[in-house]
Design an enzyme around this catalytic site. Structure first.
Site, mmCIF file in Angstrom:
data_model
loop_
_atom_site.group_PDB
_atom_site.id
_atom_site.type_symbol
_atom_site.label_atom_id
_atom_site.label_comp_id
_atom_site.label_asym_id
_atom_site.label_seq_id
_atom_site.Cartn_x
_atom_site.Cartn_y
_atom_site.Cartn_z
ATOM 1 N N LYS A 86 4.075 10.118 8.305
ATOM 2 C CA LYS A 86 3.797 9.691 9.394
ATOM 3 C C LYS A 86 4.714 10.413 10.681
ATOM 4 O O LYS A 86 4.576 11.490 10.891
ATOM 5 C CB LYS A 86 3.688 8.183 9.632
ATOM 6 C CG LYS A 86 2.638 7.415 8.726
ATOM 7 C CD LYS A 86 2.518 6.055 8.879
ATOM 8 C CE LYS A 86 1.762 5.472 7.808
ATOM 9 N NZ LYS A 86 0.329 5.377 8.111
ATOM 10 N N ASP A 131 9.407 2.883 -0.048
ATOM 11 C CA ASP A 131 8.290 3.513 0.564
ATOM 12 C C ASP A 131 8.408 3.354 2.268
ATOM 13 O O ASP A 131 8.225 2.364 2.828
ATOM 14 C CB ASP A 131 7.008 3.201 0.113
ATOM 15 C CG ASP A 131 6.023 3.734 0.691
ATOM 16 O OD1 ASP A 131 4.589 3.424 0.462
ATOM 17 O OD2 ASP A 131 6.141 4.424 1.936
ATOM 18 N N TYR A 136 0.745 -1.223 -0.120
ATOM 19 C CA TYR A 136 0.058 0.116 0.047
ATOM 20 C C TYR A 136 0.804 1.400 0.080
ATOM 21 O O TYR A 136 1.895 1.323 0.966
ATOM 22 C CB TYR A 136 -0.946 0.181 1.383
ATOM 23 C CG TYR A 136 -1.834 1.257 1.315
ATOM 24 C CD1 TYR A 136 -1.716 2.373 2.008
ATOM 25 C CD2 TYR A 136 -3.064 1.384 0.382
ATOM 26 C CE1 TYR A 136 -2.400 3.556 2.132
ATOM 27 C CE2 TYR A 136 -3.567 2.413 0.170
ATOM 28 C CZ TYR A 136 -3.436 3.225 1.237
ATOM 29 O OH TYR A 136 -4.316 4.442 1.106
HETATM 30 P P1 KE4 Z 1 -0.902 8.726 3.794
HETATM 31 O O1 KE4 Z 1 -1.303 9.307 2.462
HETATM 32 O O2 KE4 Z 1 -2.307 7.873 4.403
HETATM 33 O O3 KE4 Z 1 -0.379 9.670 4.801
HETATM 34 O O4 KE4 Z 1 0.106 7.658 3.444
HETATM 35 C C1 KE4 Z 1 -0.273 6.589 2.650
HETATM 36 C C2 KE4 Z 1 0.678 5.616 2.783
HETATM 37 C C3 KE4 Z 1 1.869 5.361 2.083
HETATM 38 N N1 KE4 Z 1 2.865 4.300 2.242
HETATM 39 C C4 KE4 Z 1 2.529 3.476 3.171
HETATM 40 C C5 KE4 Z 1 3.455 2.291 3.492
HETATM 41 C C6 KE4 Z 1 1.622 3.682 4.336
HETATM 42 O O5 KE4 Z 1 1.452 2.625 5.232
HETATM 43 C C7 KE4 Z 1 0.670 4.623 3.813
HETATM 44 C C8 KE4 Z 1 -0.681 4.813 4.913
HETATM 45 N N2 KE4 Z 1 -0.846 3.856 5.842
HETATM 46 C C9 KE4 Z 1 -2.140 3.666 6.263
HETATM 47 C C10 KE4 Z 1 -2.484 2.556 7.267
HETATM 48 N N3 KE4 Z 1 -1.885 1.419 6.837
HETATM 49 C C11 KE4 Z 1 -2.865 4.770 6.585
HETATM 50 C C12 KE4 Z 1 -4.119 4.678 7.655
HETATM 51 C C13 KE4 Z 1 -5.352 5.114 6.567
HETATM 52 O O6 KE4 Z 1 -5.437 4.851 5.277
HETATM 53 O O7 KE4 Z 1 -6.315 5.489 7.170
#
Ligand code: KE4
Length: 428
Positions: free
Chosen positions: A267, A239, A144
């Site tokens: 994060k 990532d 993801y």
């Molecule tokens: P954001 O756009 O949510 O800040 O980041 C995307 C992203 C990119 N790369 C990795 C490895 C990530 O885990 C994420 C976002 N993680 C999720 C939880 N697994 C965020 C929680 C959500 O979607 O509400």
């Protein structure tokens, strides 16, 4: 536990937002019931709208490695707020965080701040395509990387949780430019890059998978990707939105001794405020406007409040012994949960890298999405609710990752293990 205010809030929320939430994984769709509305957090604890206290292992999905409302972060933010919230101009705050990022990541010559992990990965992909002149991107099944169109093909996290890996709205002509390979499959990497390497702009990977549950790389997997991409001028994008400053000060690149061509962060570097960043080798990053022709921009990029919270957070992580402490707490919890599952006679496969970890309810070894997704979702849901009712907040999906913070104590960990012993026995 009385969660009636959360229930009332959720009824109100469903009239306002799709699914009553601003992000799908929050709505408890895979564990059933209504989400818990949090009201405040302090250290390792969060308190819901009904005043119930929970030991928090979500940590806002990773950012809160210091715990909630860390005094240094709160004080710095108060000061920054009084100076103004945004100027749309450069500020010193962004320089200070960028310097820490460069100090932690020798592979980053230049870094660009953005407002989310999604923006970071979307931008890094555009830069890789612009720099190489190639269009194909390789990602990994249930990897993801945020909700950018090119990544919502067999995506992880909420997309996998809700079984919508190929999201409507992503044009087929775009989707076919994304190739998915099984995580931890070195042969698939070798074969695909050998067959199509000349058309591949980049390989993007979570160096420790955190969105199919938590799955570490098997020995040689990352090294194979590094070697095969290097040979063909393919941009390797790590990532590190989750692993950055989590598994080491220099993230997975420090922990595994592998340098990526580009790195995406998020994060932790925002300390709980909206943030993302992408960086890499100078010759790649100099293709970005205003220096180069690859365009990326953002009104609130480098926002002084987010930069301040991120700087104060990352600065704390430079203290000696921080990652030894995280390892110590992570091992105590992981070993305790292992013992609890064994005592209850529950089939569980546990994974951990430092202070990030996961429990799969299965008797198989879990090394990729296939085995992760075959773990028992119903057992996980029962476990989730049993733990919640005992004051422990876990990720509301088996395909996510749990996090220990520097604010957790041995007492918190031991209380959690006791709750797990009782919760798992109740399931059997
Ligand atoms: P954001 O756009 O949510 O800040 O980041 C995307 C992203 C990119 N790369 C990795 C490895 C990530 O885990 C994420 C976002 N993680 C999720 C939880 N697994 C965020 C929680 C959500 O979607 O509400």
């Amino acid at each position: 536990m009385n969660r009636s205010r959360s229930e009332a809030f959720f009824a109100r929320a469903q009239k306002l937002m799709p699914g009553g939430v601003n992000s799908p994984v929050r709505n408890f769709g895979r564990v059933g019931g209504h989400p818990v509305f949090m009201a405040r957090g302090k250290g390792a604890k969060v308190y819901d709208a009904d005043g119930n206290e929970y030991i928090d292992y979500l940590g806002s999905w990773g950012p809160l490695i210091l715990g909630h409302s860390h005094p240094a972060v709160v004080d710095a933010l108060k000061g920054a707020c009084e100076l103004g919230t945004s100027f749309g101009t450069p500020t010193e705050a962004e320089l200070k965080l960028a310097e820490l990022v460069k100090e932690a990541y020798p592979s980053i010559d230049l870094v660009r701040m953005v407002n989310s992990g999604t923006e970071a990965t979307m931008s890094a992909l555009r830069v890789a395509r612009g720099y190489t002149g190639r269009n194909l991107v390789i990602k990994f099944e249930a990897g993801y990387h945020g909700h950018g169109d090119s990544f919502l093909i067999q995506a992880g996290s909420g997309a996998a949780t809700f079984g919508i890996p190929d999201s409507p709205g992503v044009p087929a002509d775009l989707a076919k430019l994304t190739i998915n390979l099984p995580y931890n499959d070195r042969e698939a990497v070798r074969q695909t890059l050998s067959e199509r390497g000349d058309d591949i702009a980049c390989v993007i990977i979570e160096p420790v998978a955190g969105n199919m549950g938590m799955i570490p790389p098997v020995a040689g997997f990352l090294e194979t990707i590094r070697e095969e991409t290097e040979k063909r001028g393919i941009i390797l994008i790590f990532d590190e939105v989750i692993t950055g400053f989590r598994v080491a000060f220099g993230g997975a690149q420090e922990r595994f001794g592998i340098q990526a061509d580009m790195t995406c962060l998020g994060k932790i570097i925002g300390g709980g405020l909206p943030v993302g960043a992408y960086g890499g080798r100078r010759e790649i990053m100099e293709t970005i406007a205003p220096l180069g022709a690859v365009y990326q921009a953002g009104t609130l990029s480098g926002n002084p409040l987010a930069m301040t919270a991120g700087y104060e957070t990352v600065k704390q992580l430079k203290e000696p012994g921080v990652y030894d402490r995280l390892e110590q707490l992570g091992a105590r919890l992981g070993d305790g949960l292992r013992a609890a599952a064994d005592e209850a006679g529950v089939a569980a496969y546990m994974t951990r890298v430092g202070s990030m970890m996961c429990t799969f309810f299965t008797n198989q070894d879990v090394t990729s999405y296939d085995t992760a997704s075959s773990s028992d979702a119903d057992v996980y849901s029962k476990y989730f609710w049993n733990m919640l009712d005992r004051g422990v907040y876990l990720a509301p999906s088996r395909l996510e990752t749990g996090f220990v913070s520097l604010a957790h104590t041995e007492e918190d960990i031991d209380r959690t293990i006791e709750a797990a012993r009782e919760s798992l026995k109740e399931i059997c």
